[in-house]
Design a protein around this motif. Structure first.
Motif, PDB file in Angstrom:
ATOM      1  N   THR A 147       0.837  -1.202   0.000  1.00 38.42           N
ATOM      2  CA  THR A 147       0.000   0.000   0.000  1.00 38.42           C
ATOM      3  C   THR A 147       0.873   1.254   0.000  1.00 38.42           C
ATOM      4  N   ALA A 148       1.921   1.261   0.819  1.00 41.68           N
ATOM      5  CA  ALA A 148       2.821   2.418   0.876  1.00 41.68           C
ATOM      6  C   ALA A 148       3.545   2.610  -0.452  1.00 41.68           C
ATOM      7  N   LEU A 149       4.019   1.520  -1.059  1.00 42.11           N
ATOM      8  CA  LEU A 149       4.700   1.628  -2.350  1.00 42.11           C
ATOM      9  C   LEU A 149       3.756   2.135  -3.435  1.00 42.11           C
ATOM     10  N   LEU A 150       2.533   1.618  -3.461  1.00 40.29           N
ATOM     11  CA  LEU A 150       1.562   2.069  -4.452  1.00 40.29           C
ATOM     12  C   LEU A 150       1.197   3.536  -4.238  1.00 40.29           C
ATOM     13  N   THR A 151       1.042   3.935  -2.987  1.00 42.35           N
ATOM     14  CA  THR A 151       0.738   5.334  -2.679  1.00 42.35           C
ATOM     15  C   THR A 151       1.862   6.251  -3.140  1.00 42.35           C
ATOM     16  N   THR A 152       3.099   5.860  -2.879  1.00 41.63           N
ATOM     17  CA  THR A 152       4.246   6.659  -3.313  1.00 41.63           C
ATOM     18  C   THR A 152       4.292   6.758  -4.825  1.00 41.63           C
ATOM     19  N   TRP A 153       4.070   5.639  -5.494  1.00 42.40           N
ATOM     20  CA  TRP A 153       4.089   5.649  -6.959  1.00 42.40           C
ATOM     21  C   TRP A 153       2.982   6.531  -7.514  1.00 42.40           C
ATOM     22  N   LEU A 154       1.778   6.452  -6.926  1.00 46.20           N
ATOM     23  CA  LEU A 154       0.666   7.279  -7.405  1.00 46.20           C
ATOM     24  C   LEU A 154       0.940   8.767  -7.176  1.00 46.20           C
ATOM     25  N   HIS A 155       1.587   9.104  -6.055  1.00 47.80           N
ATOM     26  CA  HIS A 155       1.930  10.510  -5.798  1.00 47.80           C
ATOM     27  C   HIS A 155       2.948  11.027  -6.807  1.00 47.80           C
ATOM     28  N   THR A 156       3.836  10.167  -7.266  1.00 44.51           N
ATOM     29  CA  THR A 156       4.800  10.613  -8.287  1.00 44.51           C
ATOM     30  C   THR A 156       4.131  10.823  -9.638  1.00 44.51           C
ATOM     31  N   GLN A 157       2.947  10.253  -9.833  1.00 39.77           N
ATOM     32  CA  GLN A 157       2.232  10.404 -11.096  1.00 39.77           C
ATOM     33  C   GLN A 157       1.442  11.715 -11.171  1.00 39.77           C
ATOM     34  N   LEU A 158       1.269  12.359 -10.035  1.00 38.29           N
ATOM     35  CA  LEU A 158       0.521  13.624 -10.018  1.00 38.29           C
ATOM     36  C   LEU A 158       1.298  14.719 -10.743  1.00 38.29           C
ATOM     37  N   PRO A 159       0.602  15.571 -11.476  1.00 35.76           N
ATOM     38  CA  PRO A 159       1.312  16.681 -12.117  1.00 35.76           C
ATOM     39  C   PRO A 159       1.775  17.695 -11.067  1.00 35.76           C
ATOM     40  N   ALA A 160       2.774  18.468 -11.441  1.00 35.71           N
ATOM     41  CA  ALA A 160       3.281  19.497 -10.529  1.00 35.71           C
ATOM     42  C   ALA A 160       2.176  20.520 -10.266  1.00 35.71           C
ATOM     43  N   PRO A 161       2.118  21.060  -9.041  1.00 36.64           N
ATOM     44  CA  PRO A 161       1.077  22.051  -8.748  1.00 36.64           C
ATOM     45  C   PRO A 161       1.235  23.275  -9.647  1.00 36.64           C
ATOM     46  N   SER A 162       0.115  23.726 -10.138  1.00 34.85           N
ATOM     47  CA  SER A 162       0.153  24.879 -11.031  1.00 34.85           C
ATOM     48  C   SER A 162       0.033  26.176 -10.239  1.00 34.85           C
ATOM     49  N   VAL A 163       0.385  27.251 -10.879  1.00 36.70           N
ATOM     50  CA  VAL A 163       0.266  28.577 -10.277  1.00 36.70           C
ATOM     51  C   VAL A 163      -1.216  28.920 -10.200  1.00 36.70           C
ATOM     52  N   PRO A 164      -1.684  29.411  -9.056  1.00 36.47           N
ATOM     53  CA  PRO A 164      -3.105  29.745  -8.954  1.00 36.47           C
ATOM     54  C   PRO A 164      -3.514  30.732 -10.038  1.00 36.47           C
ATOM     55  N   SER A 165      -4.616  30.425 -10.662  1.00 38.89           N
ATOM     56  CA  SER A 165      -5.090  31.295 -11.736  1.00 38.89           C
ATOM     57  C   SER A 165      -5.911  32.437 -11.159  1.00 38.89           C
ATOM     58  N   SER A 166      -6.184  33.391 -11.994  1.00 42.34           N
ATOM     59  CA  SER A 166      -6.979  34.542 -11.557  1.00 42.34           C
ATOM     60  C   SER A 166      -8.457  34.317 -11.837  1.00 42.34           C
ATOM     61  N   ALA A 167      -8.811  33.074 -12.168  1.00 44.10           N
ATOM     62  CA  ALA A 167     -10.215  32.763 -12.427  1.00 44.10           C
ATOM     63  C   ALA A 167     -11.022  32.884 -11.140  1.00 44.10           C
ATOM     64  N   PRO A 168     -12.270  33.308 -11.257  1.00 50.91           N
ATOM     65  CA  PRO A 168     -13.091  33.452 -10.050  1.00 50.91           C
ATOM     66  C   PRO A 168     -13.383  32.085  -9.435  1.00 50.91           C
ATOM     67  N   PRO A 169     -13.424  32.015  -8.115  1.00 52.44           N
ATOM     68  CA  PRO A 169     -13.715  30.735  -7.465  1.00 52.44           C
ATOM     69  C   PRO A 169     -15.145  30.275  -7.760  1.00 52.44           C
ATOM     70  N   VAL A 170     -15.279  28.999  -8.042  1.00 56.99           N
ATOM     71  CA  VAL A 170     -16.578  28.418  -8.364  1.00 56.99           C
ATOM     72  C   VAL A 170     -16.836  27.271  -7.400  1.00 56.99           C
ATOM     73  N   LEU A 171     -18.015  27.245  -6.830  1.00 48.96           N
ATOM     74  CA  LEU A 171     -18.424  26.143  -5.962  1.00 48.96           C
ATOM     75  C   LEU A 171     -18.955  25.029  -6.843  1.00 48.96           C
ATOM     76  N   VAL A 172     -18.422  23.836  -6.733  1.00 49.91           N
ATOM     77  CA  VAL A 172     -18.858  22.704  -7.548  1.00 49.91           C
ATOM     78  C   VAL A 172     -19.581  21.707  -6.663  1.00 49.91           C
ATOM     79  N   LEU A 173     -20.816  21.405  -7.010  1.00 48.19           N
ATOM     80  CA  LEU A 173     -21.596  20.397  -6.307  1.00 48.19           C
ATOM     81  C   LEU A 173     -21.651  19.181  -7.213  1.00 48.19           C
ATOM     82  N   VAL A 174     -20.922  18.154  -6.860  1.00 48.99           N
ATOM     83  CA  VAL A 174     -20.935  16.935  -7.677  1.00 48.99           C
ATOM     84  C   VAL A 174     -22.098  16.056  -7.247  1.00 48.99           C
ATOM     85  N   GLY A 175     -22.408  15.070  -8.081  1.00 55.62           N
ATOM     86  CA  GLY A 175     -23.572  14.224  -7.840  1.00 55.62           C
ATOM     87  C   GLY A 175     -23.623  13.650  -6.451  1.00 55.62           C
ATOM     88  N   ARG A 176     -24.744  13.826  -5.799  1.00 55.78           N
ATOM     89  CA  ARG A 176     -24.940  13.330  -4.443  1.00 55.78           C
ATOM     90  C   ARG A 176     -26.306  12.697  -4.358  1.00 55.78           C
TER      91      ARG A 176
END
Length: 148
Positions: free
Chosen positions: A72-101
């Motif tokens: 589990t730890a090895l898989l978690t580490t590998w999955l974290h390395t697959q994440l893209p680098a954090p991007s610079v915060p954009s100047s887009a207005p914040p939007v509240l997203v309500l996903v299916g519930r």
């Protein structure tokens, strides 16, 4: 308000995928299945009865390593390395997203979304994957409709 209905298309392979995932996530089913496959492979390769027994015993033991904390730890580490680098915060207005519930929590979260929208942290609410009643409830709570 812009309504867009997206009915799910029936997919035959989804049921097979769910069955395979259920098998994979249930060690009590998967490990005997692996032992059976190992025994069938040993029989097909015409190995001795002793080798067949060892293979039928060791294959599930080796395969059960995927359920260990180390795996589990090895898989978690590998999955974290697959994440893209954090991007610079954009100047887009914040939007509240309500996903299916489901209906059990729809009322409380919709009311909280309307309150946050009135307070100002978000400039819009996007309702995704839920029925129209969520958007209609936002209208009843005073959230003005906007077309995106």
């Amino acid at each position: 308000m812009q309504w867009q209905s997206c009915p799910p298309a029936p997919l035959a392979w989804i049921e097979l995928r769910e069955l395979l995932l259920w098998l994979l996530h249930t060690p009590a089913l998967l490990l005997p299945f692996v032992a059976l496959l190992a025994a069938a492979l040993a029989w097909r390769l015409q190995l001795s009865r002793r080798a067949l027994g060892w293979l039928a015993l060791l294959a599930p033991l080796g395969f059960s390593a995927i359920y260990t904390p180390l795996a589990t730890a090895l898989l978690t580490t590998w999955l974290h390395t697959q994440l893209p680098a954090p991007s610079v915060p954009s100047s887009a207005p914040p939007v509240l997203v309500l996903v299916g519930r489901g209906p059990a929590i729809a009322a409380a979260t919709t009311q909280a979304a309307a309150a946050r929208l009135r307070q100002g942290p978000a400039l819009a609410v996007y309702v995704s994957g839920d029925s129209r009643r969520t958007a209609e409830r936002l209208l009843l709570l005073g959230v003005a409709p906007r077309v995106a």
